[in-house]
Design a protein around this motif. Structure first.
Motif, short mmCIF file in Angstrom:
data_model
loop_
_atom_site.label_atom_id
_atom_site.label_comp_id
_atom_site.label_asym_id
_atom_site.label_seq_id
_atom_site.Cartn_x
_atom_site.Cartn_y
_atom_site.Cartn_z
N ASN A 186 -7.47 -4.19 -10.04
CA ASN A 186 -6.38 -4.85 -9.34
C ASN A 186 -5.29 -3.83 -9.05
O ASN A 186 -4.79 -3.19 -9.97
CB ASN A 186 -5.83 -5.99 -10.19
CG ASN A 186 -4.81 -6.82 -9.45
OD1 ASN A 186 -4.59 -6.65 -8.26
ND2 ASN A 186 -4.18 -7.73 -10.16
N PHE A 187 -4.96 -3.67 -7.78
CA PHE A 187 -3.91 -2.74 -7.38
C PHE A 187 -2.69 -3.53 -6.95
O PHE A 187 -2.81 -4.55 -6.29
CB PHE A 187 -4.37 -1.87 -6.19
CG PHE A 187 -5.50 -0.96 -6.53
CD1 PHE A 187 -5.26 0.24 -7.16
CD2 PHE A 187 -6.79 -1.31 -6.21
CE1 PHE A 187 -6.30 1.10 -7.46
CE2 PHE A 187 -7.84 -0.47 -6.50
CZ PHE A 187 -7.60 0.74 -7.13
N LYS A 188 -1.50 -3.03 -7.32
CA LYS A 188 -0.26 -3.68 -6.91
C LYS A 188 0.75 -2.59 -6.58
O LYS A 188 0.92 -1.64 -7.34
CB LYS A 188 0.29 -4.56 -8.02
CG LYS A 188 1.55 -5.30 -7.61
CD LYS A 188 1.91 -6.35 -8.64
CE LYS A 188 3.23 -7.00 -8.37
NZ LYS A 188 3.29 -7.81 -7.20
N ASN B 13 6.15 0.47 -0.16
CA ASN B 13 5.59 0.09 1.14
C ASN B 13 6.41 0.69 2.27
O ASN B 13 5.87 1.20 3.24
CB ASN B 13 5.54 -1.43 1.30
CG ASN B 13 4.43 -2.07 0.51
OD1 ASN B 13 3.48 -1.43 0.13
ND2 ASN B 13 4.56 -3.35 0.28
N ASP C 272 -6.45 4.84 -1.09
CA ASP C 272 -6.74 3.43 -1.36
C ASP C 272 -5.51 2.57 -1.10
O ASP C 272 -5.61 1.43 -0.64
CB ASP C 272 -7.29 3.22 -2.77
CG ASP C 272 -6.34 3.67 -3.87
OD1 ASP C 272 -5.50 4.54 -3.62
OD2 ASP C 272 -6.46 3.14 -4.98
N GLU C 273 -4.34 3.13 -1.32
CA GLU C 273 -3.09 2.42 -1.05
C GLU C 273 -2.94 2.21 0.46
O GLU C 273 -2.57 1.11 0.91
CB GLU C 273 -1.93 3.25 -1.59
CG GLU C 273 -0.58 2.62 -1.47
CD GLU C 273 0.51 3.49 -2.09
OE1 GLU C 273 1.67 3.20 -1.80
OE2 GLU C 273 0.22 4.45 -2.83
N GLU D 39 -5.39 -0.53 1.55
CA GLU D 39 -4.94 -1.88 1.16
C GLU D 39 -3.87 -2.39 2.10
O GLU D 39 -3.92 -3.52 2.58
CB GLU D 39 -4.41 -1.88 -0.26
CG GLU D 39 -3.90 -3.25 -0.68
CD GLU D 39 -3.32 -3.30 -2.07
OE1 GLU D 39 -2.66 -4.31 -2.37
OE2 GLU D 39 -3.51 -2.36 -2.85
N ARG D 40 -2.91 -1.53 2.41
CA ARG D 40 -1.82 -1.94 3.29
C ARG D 40 -2.31 -2.24 4.69
O ARG D 40 -1.84 -3.17 5.35
CB ARG D 40 -0.75 -0.87 3.31
CG ARG D 40 -0.05 -0.79 1.98
CD ARG D 40 0.89 0.33 1.92
NE ARG D 40 1.40 0.40 0.55
CZ ARG D 40 2.32 1.22 0.16
NH1 ARG D 40 2.87 2.05 1.01
NH2 ARG D 40 2.72 1.23 -1.08
N VAL E 236 -5.33 -3.26 5.59
CA VAL E 236 -6.08 -4.52 5.59
C VAL E 236 -5.12 -5.70 5.56
O VAL E 236 -5.28 -6.66 6.32
CB VAL E 236 -7.07 -4.57 4.40
CG1 VAL E 236 -7.65 -5.97 4.23
CG2 VAL E 236 -8.18 -3.55 4.58
N LYS E 237 -4.11 -5.63 4.71
CA LYS E 237 -3.13 -6.72 4.64
C LYS E 237 -2.41 -6.90 5.96
O LYS E 237 -2.20 -8.02 6.42
CB LYS E 237 -2.13 -6.46 3.51
CG LYS E 237 -2.69 -6.72 2.15
CD LYS E 237 -1.64 -6.50 1.09
CE LYS E 237 -2.19 -6.87 -0.27
NZ LYS E 237 -1.18 -6.68 -1.32
N GLU F 87 3.95 -8.71 2.08
CA GLU F 87 4.33 -8.64 0.66
C GLU F 87 5.80 -8.92 0.52
O GLU F 87 6.60 -8.66 1.31
CB GLU F 87 3.99 -7.27 0.10
CG GLU F 87 2.50 -7.05 0.04
CD GLU F 87 2.14 -5.72 -0.56
OE1 GLU F 87 2.75 -5.33 -1.57
OE2 GLU F 87 1.26 -5.07 -0.03
#
Length: 84
Positions: free
Chosen positions: A8-10, A16, A69-70, A73-74, A76-77, A84
Motif C-alpha cells: 500500500n502506497f500513500k 503531489n 511508482d509514485e 500512481e498519480r 493512474v489516479k 486526493e
C-alpha cells in the motif's frame, strides 16, 4: 520466504504538488529541446533509463527526485479522475 501481502502506497498532498511542478519542468525542458515529452517520460517510467530525459535545464536530475511508482500512481489516479 514469500511475502504475499498487498503493498500500500500513500503520498502526501504537498508531495503531489511538488511532483507535479517537477514533472512540468521536465516536460517543458524536453519540449524546448524538440523531443516529444510524453513519449520520453513514458519511456523513462517504463524502463527506468534516465537517458530518456534530457539533461537540459537539469531535467534528468529533477525527474529522478520522484519515484517512478509514485509517478505511475498519480497518473493512474488522474486518468480515472480520483483526486486526493
Amino acid at each position: 520466504m514469500v511475502n504475499d501481502e498487498t503493498m500500500n502506497f500513500k503520498f502526501e498532498k504537498e508531495n503531489n504538488i511538488k511532483a507535479k511542478n517537477l514533472l512540468k519542468e521536465v516536460y517543458e525542458a524536453l519540449a524546448e529541446k524538440g523531443y516529444n515529452p510524453v513519449n520520453q517520460i513514458v519511456g523513462y517510467i517504463l524502463s527506468g533509463d534516465p537517458t530518456y530525459i534530457t539533461s537540459y535545464k537539469n531535467a534528468r536530475n529533477l525527474i529522478r527526485v520522484i519515484e517512478r511508482d509514485e509517478l505511475l500512481e498519480r497518473m493512474v489516479k488522474n486518468y480515472i479522475g480520483i483526486e486526493e
